[in-house]
Design a protein around this motif. Sequence first.
Motif, PDB file in Angstrom:
ATOM      1  N   ASN A   1     -29.404 -68.548  64.240  1.00 52.57           N
ATOM      2  CA  ASN A   1     -28.278 -69.461  64.311  1.00 52.57           C
ATOM      3  C   ASN A   1     -27.972 -69.711  65.794  1.00 52.57           C
ATOM      4  O   ASN A   1     -28.059 -68.800  66.603  1.00 52.57           O
ATOM      5  CB  ASN A   1     -27.083 -68.823  63.600  1.00 52.57           C
ATOM      6  N   ASP A   2     -27.598 -70.915  66.149  1.00 47.93           N
ATOM      7  CA  ASP A   2     -27.313 -71.264  67.549  1.00 47.93           C
ATOM      8  C   ASP A   2     -25.949 -70.777  68.034  1.00 47.93           C
ATOM      9  O   ASP A   2     -25.592 -71.042  69.171  1.00 47.93           O
ATOM     10  CB  ASP A   2     -27.346 -72.788  67.734  1.00 47.93           C
ATOM     11  N   ARG A   3     -25.197 -70.079  67.210  1.00 51.63           N
ATOM     12  CA  ARG A   3     -23.807 -69.757  67.550  1.00 51.63           C
ATOM     13  C   ARG A   3     -23.671 -68.886  68.788  1.00 51.63           C
ATOM     14  O   ARG A   3     -22.669 -68.949  69.480  1.00 51.63           O
ATOM     15  CB  ARG A   3     -23.104 -69.103  66.369  1.00 51.63           C
ATOM     16  N   ALA A   4     -24.667 -68.020  69.067  1.00 48.37           N
ATOM     17  CA  ALA A   4     -24.551 -67.132  70.224  1.00 48.37           C
ATOM     18  C   ALA A   4     -25.907 -66.529  70.550  1.00 48.37           C
ATOM     19  O   ALA A   4     -26.688 -66.228  69.647  1.00 48.37           O
ATOM     20  CB  ALA A   4     -23.547 -66.014  69.944  1.00 48.37           C
TER      21      ALA A   4
ATOM     22  N   THR B   1     -21.044 -65.021  73.853  1.00 45.91           N
ATOM     23  CA  THR B   1     -20.368 -66.308  73.844  1.00 45.91           C
ATOM     24  C   THR B   1     -19.932 -66.545  75.284  1.00 45.91           C
ATOM     25  O   THR B   1     -19.008 -65.908  75.763  1.00 45.91           O
ATOM     26  CB  THR B   1     -19.164 -66.303  72.888  1.00 45.91           C
TER      27      THR B   1
ATOM     28  N   LEU C   1     -17.779 -61.804  66.015  1.00 48.95           N
ATOM     29  CA  LEU C   1     -18.404 -63.124  66.001  1.00 48.95           C
ATOM     30  C   LEU C   1     -18.220 -63.796  64.643  1.00 48.95           C
ATOM     31  O   LEU C   1     -17.814 -64.948  64.551  1.00 48.95           O
ATOM     32  CB  LEU C   1     -19.891 -63.010  66.340  1.00 48.95           C
ATOM     33  N   ARG C   2     -18.505 -63.064  63.550  1.00 46.88           N
ATOM     34  CA  ARG C   2     -18.342 -63.603  62.196  1.00 46.88           C
ATOM     35  C   ARG C   2     -16.885 -63.917  61.894  1.00 46.88           C
ATOM     36  O   ARG C   2     -16.576 -64.924  61.274  1.00 46.88           O
ATOM     37  CB  ARG C   2     -18.891 -62.618  61.149  1.00 46.88           C
TER      38      ARG C   2
ATOM     39  N   GLU D   1     -15.979 -67.181  63.511  1.00 53.38           N
ATOM     40  CA  GLU D   1     -16.566 -68.320  62.789  1.00 53.38           C
ATOM     41  C   GLU D   1     -15.793 -68.663  61.529  1.00 53.38           C
ATOM     42  O   GLU D   1     -15.706 -69.831  61.146  1.00 53.38           O
ATOM     43  CB  GLU D   1     -18.010 -68.007  62.417  1.00 53.38           C
TER      44      GLU D   1
END
Length: 142
Positions: A51-54, A123, A133-134, A137
């Motif tokens: 996933n690109d989130r971090a 981040t 992190l979750r 989100e």
Amino acid sequence: MPYFDVTFSIGSQRFGLSHDLVIEQSEPYLERWIFWCGFSVRFHKFHKGDNDRAYHDHPWWFVTVPIKSYLELTPSEGTKIIKAGRPHNRKATHQHIVKLIDENPIWTVIITGLKKRKWGFWTGTCSVSYTHLRAHETGRNV
């Protein structure tokens, strides 16, 4: 989702064999076969990229030998191809995001050192736990 886990611990070190499947957004993401012997030898099958989130780093140094090339995004070098069939050494602090080149899964063989730290999810310039992190989100408080 564990398929099997035949492991035991001596102190902080794990020994044995495990096989699991990580599901992300209701789809297979990463399947792992791991031989634990203090350090570990792993066979990873990426069904899709990270996933690109971090960006993330690891609890141990590792050497990865991809069976098929893949893309790696890093904060310092941008996107580059990680070529198949050759070893790539990584420090535990190496931050990256793994991406597939096409829709087909990729396999990697990974040898890790001993666990020395926790996983880091980055981040910006801050490392946060996976739980935080979750939570961020989904808008939950931790």
